[in-house]
Design an enzyme around this catalytic site. Structure first.
Site, short mmCIF file in Angstrom:
data_model
loop_
_atom_site.label_atom_id
_atom_site.label_comp_id
_atom_site.label_asym_id
_atom_site.label_seq_id
_atom_site.Cartn_x
_atom_site.Cartn_y
_atom_site.Cartn_z
N ASP A 123 0.79 -1.23 0.00
CA ASP A 123 0.00 0.00 0.00
C ASP A 123 0.83 1.28 0.00
OD1 ASP A 123 -2.63 -1.05 -0.10
OD2 ASP A 123 -2.43 -1.68 1.99
N ASP A 182 -6.74 -3.66 -6.09
CA ASP A 182 -6.38 -2.37 -5.47
C ASP A 182 -4.92 -1.98 -5.73
OD1 ASP A 182 -8.23 -4.10 -4.21
OD2 ASP A 182 -8.29 -2.91 -2.39
N1 GLY Z 1 -7.55 -1.33 -0.42
C1 GLY Z 1 -8.57 -1.69 0.50
C2 GLY Z 1 -9.94 -1.20 0.15
O1 GLY Z 1 -10.22 -0.70 -0.89
O2 GLY Z 1 -10.79 -1.35 1.00
#
Ligand code: GLY
Length: 409
Positions: A123, A182
């Site tokens: 992330d 994501d």
């Molecule tokens: N990346 C986690 C979400 O979108 O909840």
């Protein structure tokens, strides 16, 4: 000969840039008639709400969400959302050109900076590029650049030449290499690192990850899986499933929006038309889906049980608006008009009292009615820090388009 080639290449790039600028100028006519005052009054509201927010956030806390009872749910700097609050503060300061939020931003960034060495998460794009990326764009500085490059280095350690992608979640089972859609949002940081250092390896990692994802996630209708588990030794796919969606083959709303935004960035950075085509196909899926409500704020999953009573996810709305406004600038009139008008509806919906907090409400969060993780009954119908960030980003984009400016100048 070499010069002729160079000239041809430069002319090609210049024509591309010019026609893109022309496209951006044309988009103005598809915006609301009152575009500038609409954006200014909403940015003003956002600024006043974040001023209130900043006065109520404990020093070491990164705001994440609210509990059902309305209490602040805090995050720490290692949580995937830690970059959104300082990022929103930075965007607001950029717009208002004043220093009132500066001290608060500085304090959060000071705590966040150490995450540049964090190799345990994918992330880092969210965390560092939404924060330090904006900071360095607004006030370029070698220290900020170095923070971003170190973050890209840490992110790159999670790339595998066997699976040809960046690992998202660590697994106790060594055979499993888990990647979620994501992750497309972390690639912008890698593109930046190549531009900042001249080292093309970051660029190659981003392109390889995007190509692998493009091959394995998308279904014939251009919706996407949330999660693919690869065999870390062979790169073979073990399974495709969901963690946050309604079921394995459903279209989890925010996942679709991550893909839309991610492949729009891929086109921005590479100018490879296959990414533009994919982003357009995702937009097509989203905007023509029978379950997309008239206000264009998606249910948390396009296949959620209980529609039309199912919860909406306003964070998907924010993301879609920001992505569609950029995607509009890469397209010809028909799509440019459709995407701009859809983004206008979304931003108008989000700016209404239905979705947006009044000043002083919800501890300082702006956008209400987000869904974080419904299957685990976590963060359902609450504000989410990323709902705020992408809403403000979309407003800033809307303003630039209204002023006939390039989104990335
Ligand atoms: N990346 C986690 C979400 O979108 O909840």
């Amino acid at each position: 000969m070499m010069w002729k080639l160079r000239f041809a290449l430069l002319s090609f790039i210049s024509i591309g840039i010019l026609s893109n600028c022309a496209a951006q100028k044309n988009i103005k006519k598809y915006l609301r008639n009152d575009a500038v005052s609409f954006v200014d009054s909403n940015l003003n509201h956002a600024y006043r709400q974040y001023l209130f927010f900043s006065q109520n956030i404990p020093d070491s806390v990164f705001p994440r969400s609210l509990s059902k009872e309305g209490n602040l749910v805090p995050g720490n700097s290692g949580w995937w959302c830690s970059g959104f609050y300082p990022g929103t503060l930075l965007l607001l300061q950029e717009n208002f050109k004043n220093d009132t939020l500066k001290q608060e931003t500085k304090e959060k960034l000071k705590i966040l900076e150490k995450e540049k060495f964090n190799t345990s998460t994918h992330d880092l794009g969210f965390m560092m590029y939404c924060s330090f990326g904006n900071l360095n764009r607004i006030t370029p500085d070698t220290m900020f650049k170095n923070t971003l490059v170190q973050s890209a280095r840490s992110l790159s350690t999670r790339f595998s030449p066997v699976t040809n992608c960046i690992r998202s979640w660590d697994s106790e089972n060594k055979k499993e290499f888990i990647v979620i859609i994501d992750n497309m949002m972390n690639l912008e940081l890698l593109f930046y690192a190549t531009k900042a250092t001249g080292d093309s390896s970051y660029y190659k990692t981003a392109v390889t990850h995007a190509n692998t994802t493009m091959r394995h996630y998308f279904r014939p209708d251009h919706s996407s899986y949330h999660l693919v588990v690869y065999d870390s030794k062979t790169g073979e796919i073990i399974t495709k499933k969901t963690a946050q969606g309604a079921h394995d083959t459903s279209a989890w709303a925010r996942g679709q929006a991550w893909g839309l935004y991610g492949y729009t960035v891929m086109y921005r950075e590479t100018k490879d038309k296959k990414y533009l085509d994919l982003a357009n196909s995702i937009a097509d899926f989203l905007l023509h889906h029978p379950n997309l409500p008239a206000d264009k704020i998606a249910y948390w999953d396009f296949n959620a049980p209980g529609i039309p009573e199912a919860p909406r996810d306003a964070s998907t709305g924010s993301l879609m608006a920001a992505a569609l406004l950029e995607l509009a600038t890469y397209n010809k009139a028909y799509e440019a008009k459709e995407y701009t008008q859809a983004a206008t509806i979304i931003l108008s919906s989000l700016s209404s009292s239905q979705y947006r907090s009044a000043i002083g409400e919800n501890k300082g969060f702006l956008i209400k009615h987000g869904v974080g993780h419904l299957p685990s009954k976590s963060e359902v119908d609450v504000p989410l820090t990323y709902g705020d960030y992408y809403y403000v980003e979309a407003l800033m984009r809307y303003k630039k388009l209204a002023q006939g400016k390039n989104l990335f100048e």
